[in-house]
Design a protein around this motif. Structure first.
Motif, PDB file in Angstrom:
ATOM      1  N   MET A 155       0.836  -1.192   0.000  1.00 30.60           N
ATOM      2  CA  MET A 155       0.000   0.000   0.000  1.00 30.60           C
ATOM      3  C   MET A 155       0.877   1.250   0.000  1.00 30.60           C
ATOM      4  O   MET A 155       1.904   1.297   0.666  1.00 30.60           O
ATOM      5  CB  MET A 155      -0.882  -0.010   1.232  1.00 30.60           C
ATOM      6  CG  MET A 155      -2.290   0.414   0.920  1.00 30.60           C
ATOM      7  SD  MET A 155      -3.472  -0.735   1.621  1.00 30.60           S
ATOM      8  CE  MET A 155      -3.348  -2.140   0.557  1.00 30.60           C
ATOM      9  N   SER A 156       0.473   2.233  -0.725  1.00 29.19           N
ATOM     10  CA  SER A 156       1.373   3.358  -0.975  1.00 29.19           C
ATOM     11  C   SER A 156       1.784   4.085   0.305  1.00 29.19           C
ATOM     12  O   SER A 156       2.927   4.445   0.468  1.00 29.19           O
ATOM     13  CB  SER A 156       0.707   4.343  -1.935  1.00 29.19           C
ATOM     14  OG  SER A 156      -0.554   4.696  -1.436  1.00 29.19           O
ATOM     15  N   THR A 157       0.844   4.279   1.200  1.00 28.80           N
ATOM     16  CA  THR A 157       1.177   5.102   2.354  1.00 28.80           C
ATOM     17  C   THR A 157       1.420   4.269   3.611  1.00 28.80           C
ATOM     18  O   THR A 157       1.210   4.730   4.714  1.00 28.80           O
ATOM     19  CB  THR A 157       0.025   6.067   2.646  1.00 28.80           C
ATOM     20  OG1 THR A 157      -1.155   5.291   2.767  1.00 28.80           O
ATOM     21  CG2 THR A 157      -0.124   7.101   1.586  1.00 28.80           C
TER      22      THR A 157
ATOM     23  N   HIS B 215      -2.879   1.341   5.208  1.00 28.41           N
ATOM     24  CA  HIS B 215      -3.036   2.780   5.264  1.00 28.41           C
ATOM     25  C   HIS B 215      -4.266   3.240   6.028  1.00 28.41           C
ATOM     26  O   HIS B 215      -4.324   4.372   6.460  1.00 28.41           O
ATOM     27  CB  HIS B 215      -3.091   3.350   3.848  1.00 28.41           C
ATOM     28  CG  HIS B 215      -4.374   3.022   3.146  1.00 28.41           C
ATOM     29  ND1 HIS B 215      -4.805   1.734   2.943  1.00 28.41           N
ATOM     30  CD2 HIS B 215      -5.333   3.817   2.621  1.00 28.41           C
ATOM     31  CE1 HIS B 215      -5.964   1.744   2.312  1.00 28.41           C
ATOM     32  NE2 HIS B 215      -6.305   2.991   2.098  1.00 28.41           N
ATOM     33  N   HIS B 216      -5.277   2.376   6.156  1.00 27.94           N
ATOM     34  CA  HIS B 216      -6.491   2.881   6.789  1.00 27.94           C
ATOM     35  C   HIS B 216      -6.529   2.638   8.295  1.00 27.94           C
ATOM     36  O   HIS B 216      -7.536   2.877   8.932  1.00 27.94           O
ATOM     37  CB  HIS B 216      -7.736   2.314   6.115  1.00 27.94           C
ATOM     38  CG  HIS B 216      -7.775   0.823   6.060  1.00 27.94           C
ATOM     39  ND1 HIS B 216      -6.861   0.074   5.385  1.00 27.94           N
ATOM     40  CD2 HIS B 216      -8.636  -0.051   6.613  1.00 27.94           C
ATOM     41  CE1 HIS B 216      -7.158  -1.203   5.511  1.00 27.94           C
ATOM     42  NE2 HIS B 216      -8.221  -1.312   6.242  1.00 27.94           N
ATOM     43  N   PHE B 217      -5.436   2.173   8.855  1.00 22.98           N
ATOM     44  CA  PHE B 217      -5.360   2.039  10.317  1.00 22.98           C
ATOM     45  C   PHE B 217      -4.411   3.077  10.883  1.00 22.98           C
ATOM     46  O   PHE B 217      -3.504   3.560  10.205  1.00 22.98           O
ATOM     47  CB  PHE B 217      -4.878   0.645  10.694  1.00 22.98           C
ATOM     48  CG  PHE B 217      -5.816  -0.449  10.294  1.00 22.98           C
ATOM     49  CD1 PHE B 217      -7.047  -0.582  10.910  1.00 22.98           C
ATOM     50  CD2 PHE B 217      -5.473  -1.349   9.293  1.00 22.98           C
ATOM     51  CE1 PHE B 217      -7.926  -1.589  10.529  1.00 22.98           C
ATOM     52  CE2 PHE B 217      -6.345  -2.346   8.910  1.00 22.98           C
ATOM     53  CZ  PHE B 217      -7.574  -2.467   9.536  1.00 22.98           C
TER      54      PHE B 217
ATOM     55  N   HIS C 242      -3.973  -0.933  16.381  1.00 22.59           N
ATOM     56  CA  HIS C 242      -5.304  -0.700  15.843  1.00 22.59           C
ATOM     57  C   HIS C 242      -5.640  -1.794  14.821  1.00 22.59           C
ATOM     58  O   HIS C 242      -6.715  -2.402  14.840  1.00 22.59           O
ATOM     59  CB  HIS C 242      -5.331   0.685  15.185  1.00 22.59           C
ATOM     60  CG  HIS C 242      -6.683   1.109  14.723  1.00 22.59           C
ATOM     61  ND1 HIS C 242      -6.871   2.049  13.763  1.00 22.59           N
ATOM     62  CD2 HIS C 242      -7.919   0.716  15.100  1.00 22.59           C
ATOM     63  CE1 HIS C 242      -8.160   2.221  13.553  1.00 22.59           C
ATOM     64  NE2 HIS C 242      -8.816   1.435  14.359  1.00 22.59           N
TER      65      HIS C 242
END
Ligand code: HEM
Ligand code: CU
Lengths: 259, 527
Positions: free
Chosen positions: A1-3, A14-16, A21
């Motif tokens: 994932m990019s970020t 990236h979404h955590f 978490h």
């Protein structure tokens, strides 16, 4: 994932917000999934309970035919495998790679033993004709015009032989001969084997799936993709394996010991 | 337009980037394309079934073909359109954005759910070309297990896999709602759409495994002849019905709760008022979900279950009306003295309330044990469930489509086309299904190929109505292409919505939010 962000070599998506978490979230997902597994088997248990109360004799006669020894062996094997699985998780968490590999490999071996024992149990059932539902019947009709069960046919043959010959020619020992005779006298007995094969069959598929999953995390351990910082897959697969064991703990008395 | 904005649609290019995407927004669109194709197929079957019933006796094809078409129509519509519909399409798109998250909790699982739906649909659909299935969508034993052909096995296997997809979507939504809310977004501040999807997800996770085991048992029954449902072998075919409805009644709420969520959003936005009774609407979703597990026996009043069970199921069934009525009254109170704008989505919302109320009230008739003996398995039932499922869910789906279309694509859906579609669908719907209440009351049985000549006029009216509905949906589809090609630029918030998705650009950027939002108030702060 990019970020993706990095923490000690292991990154979270990236979404955590953080690795914890992500861990909490994954764990909740796994638990929910296990709930669905238990609910699915729950349906089977409900059906079992209903028919057991309708036809206690069928379940009595049927369970006698199962080998308590083999069932017990398998129970012990699975309990032991739960223990080695837990060890495996623990070793991964503590970064003891080699021990983790051994523990997970032993767990897979246990799954294999379980399936081999099941294989022998199943083939023996096919041999004596204790198979589910309509397949328990042959096409021949008896003198009274009823369909004959395969067990009935086997018994008819056995009745013509002496005890020693039965053992020798038909692989039927005296206790089994008695159990089959009892079975044959019970109306609708193939219903029991319907439950036996469906319940143990679906459970067996879960054992296979579990073994593959353990193999998958074993590879991850070998490739250093899991370790003290990140062990969610190992723990998740471990939880799945415990549930598979747990279900067997219920299946064993229900199928083998009710008589 | 000066320069092209960077968003989730142009973030990556090419068909492959879509088929492997982990972005919940793209997955939502993939669901839209898939489910709308299923809907088209199911719709064609509906029109054919209805056409066959234009005259008594043979009109177009044989009874055998009729039975199959009726089965595929029902199964496709239920398992591939209405159950996944709103959650998979719009839930996927808006749920993460509405709670301020960058994605659902498990993006890979999300993609996998889509593939499972496709695989399941393919296996089920393949039976169209090999072994045909004529059991009706309920697969009742012993007909399905002993009498009819082996095609039932792949059909049911496909539905099993589709069920798996549904479980995984539900699981994903529950965990997303628990774990990925933006700071300050407490459970009592999540939009009502999210509450509805959350309650639905609970149902998906708790009820679908029972369907799974039921279908597995049916497969085992057919393939291995285990006898659990076969009276000749000591089994009980009615057990199948108990199991089936233990899932399928809650499934009715899997179909309708997300629709109610949509209606809450539409009513709030188009009345420009704080929603009346937020907590009541939110928790009534949970209440409906809970009660829906206890009522399956109302499908079996005439199956020979005990009289006591009948009375109990009848009573509990009527209880579901309470939380449902709470919602309805709250919506109406919200509209009261609101500055209502009758844009197309609002028309669909009002259509929903109207049709769903008729469907719900006739449900009370069916829940009364005595009357059900009269109405059971007649066209009254067909009319009832179409009012509930189609009048409810599809109205909401159309409303949702037009409402969120600008957010999804950046283009505004023509309100005029939306209204024309509404007129056709709404009138067509009533022309199709209202006569069926009368037909049912007169005694025309459901699932029959033929009927008495006295029923001819009403049936012709019904068939005529089905053409109107078909036209309405074609207009709706045309509206999609029209908007994509000619639609006006939408801007962030064309309708003045208050929930989070309206605070970000349309179409949204790849990660939804450039900065994680911080929430300090309720979702509908109008006045
Ligand atoms: C143009 C709209 C529609 C028309 C004209 C239509 C017509 C029909 C007809 C004539 C039947 C056969 C009834 C019987 O013989 O019992 C039927 C059954 C059914 N329809 Fe529809 N329908 C439409 C849309 C839908 C939609 C959108 C759904 C989705 C929920 C749906 C779900 C069902 C179900 C579940 C059955 C029962 C099938 C069975 O009994 O096995 N219908 N419909
Ligand atoms: Cu119901």
């Amino acid at each position: 994932m990019s970020t993706a962000n990095h923490t000690g070599g292991f990154h979270h998506a990236h979404h955590f917000n953080s690795l914890e978490h992500q861990y909490d979230t994954s764990k909740q997902g796994i638990w929910l999934f296990l709930v669905t597994e238990i609910l699915m088997f729950g349906g089977l248990f409900v059906a079992y309970a209903i028919y057991h109360s309708l036809y206690p004799q069928v379940f009595h006669a049927g369970s006698k035919q199962l080998s308590v020894v083999l069932g017990a062996v398998n129970t012990v094997v699975l309990l032991f495998s739960s223990f080695t699985m837990a060890l495996g998780i623990n070793y991964v968490q503590r970064g003891m790679k080699n021990k983790a590999i051994i523990a997970l490999a032993v767990t897979i071996a246990c799954a294999a033993i379980f399936m081999v024992v099941k294989f022998f149990e199943y083939t023996h059932k096919f041999h004596v004709g204790t198979v589910p539902g309509k397949y328990a019947y042959t096409e021949e009709l008896s003198a009274s015009g009823e369909k004959v069960t395969k067990v009935g046919a086997l018994l008819a043959e056995a009745n013509k032989l002496s005890v020693a010959e039965r053992e020798h020619k038909l692989h039927l020992d005296e206790t089994e001969y008695e159990h089959l005779t009892l079975l044959e006298k019970t109306k609708n007995w193939p219903l029991f084997f319907g439950f036996y094969f469906v319940m143990s069959g679906i459970h067996g598929l879960h054992v296979l799936a579990g073994a593959f999953l353990i193999f998958w995390v074993l590879l991850k351990v070998i490739k250093n993709q899991v370790g003290p910082e990140y062990y969610t897959p190992v723990e998740g697969v471990g939880l799945f394996w415990h549930v598979v064991d747990l279900i067997w703990i219920y299946l064993f008395p229900l199928l083998y010991l009710v008589g | 337009m000066a320069h092209e904005q960077h968003n989730y649609l142009n973030h990556q290019k090419g068909i492959w980037s879509w088929l492997t995407t982990l972005d919940h927004k793209r997955i939502g669109i993939m669901y839209f394309v898939a489910i709308m194709s299923f809907f088209f197929l199911g719709g064609v079957f509906a029109l054919l079934v209805r056409a066959e019933l234009f005259t008594p006796g043979k009109t177009l094809f044989s009874a055998d073909v009729y039975n199959r078409m009726m089965t595929y129509h029902g199964a496709i519509m239920v398992f591939m359109v209405i159950v996944p519909g709103i959650p998979a399409i719009f839930g996927n798109f808006v749920l993460p954005i509405m709670i301020g998250a960058k994605d659902v909790a498990f993006p890979r699982l999300n993609l996998m759910s889509w593939y499972m739906l496709m695989i399941g649909a393919m296996i089920t659909g393949s039976t169209l070309f090999m072994q045909n299935v004529d059991t009706g969508w309920t697969f009742y034993t012993p007909y399905s297990s002993i009498k009819t052909g082996m095609g039932v096995i792949p059909m049911v296997l496909g539905v099993f896999i589709i069920g798996f997809s549904s479980i995984l979507t539900g699981l994903n939504f529950i965990v997303t709602t628990h774990k990925l809310r933006a700071p300050g977004m407490t459970m009592n501040r999540i939009p009502l759409m999210v509450w509805a999807l959350y309650s639905t997800a609970i149902l998906q996770v708790l009820a679908t495994p029972v369907l799974a085991i039921t279908l597995l048992l049916l497969i085992a029954e057919k393939a291995l002849g285990v006898g659990i449902f076969d009276p000749q072998l000591g089994g009980d075919p009615v057990l199948f019905q108990h199991f089936f409805w233990f899932y399928s009644h809650p499934a009715v709420y899997i179909m309708i709760l997300p629709a109610m969520g949509v209606i809450s959003e539409l009513v709030a936005t188009y009345s420009r008022k704080v929603i009346f009774g937020y907590t009541a609407i939110a928790y009534s979703s949970l209440a409906i979900a809970g009660v829906s597990f206890l009522v399956w026996g109302h499908h079996m009043f005439v199956s020979g279950q005990s009289e006591f069970a009948g009375i109990l199921f009848s009573f509990i069934t009527m209880l579901v009306g309470v939380p449902t009525a709470i919602k309805l009254f709250n919506w109406i109170s919200t509209m009261y003295k609101g500055s209502i704008r009758l844009d197309a989505p609002m028309l669909f919302a009002i259509g929903f309330m109207f049709l769903f109320t008729i469907g719900g009230l006739t449900g009370v008739y069916l829940a009364s044990t005595g009357m059900d003996v009269h109405f059971h398995d007649t066209y009254f039932v067909v009319a009832h469930f179409h009012y509930v499922m189609v009048g409810g869910t599809l109205m909401a789906l159309m409303g949702a489509l037009i409402y969120w279309f600008p957010k999804v694509t950046g283009k505004i859906y023509s309100d005029l086309l939306g209204r024309i579609a509404w007129v056709f669908i709404f009138t067509g719907f009533n022309v199709t299904f209202f006569p069926q209440f009368i037909l049912g009351n007169m005694g025309m049985p459901r699932r029959y190929y033929d009927y008495l000549p006295t029923f001819t006029e009403l049936n012709q009216m019904s068939t005529f109505g089905s053409w109107l509905i078909g036209t309405g949906f074609l207009v709706g589809l045309f509206g999609v292409f029209h908007a994509l090609l000619k639609g006006k630029e939408a801007g962030n918030n064309p309708f003045g919505g208050k929930t989070l998705e309206w605070t970000i650009p349309s179409p949204p950027p790849h990660e939804n939010f450039d900065k994680t939002p911080v929430i300090s108030g309720g979702p509908y702060e109008y006045r």
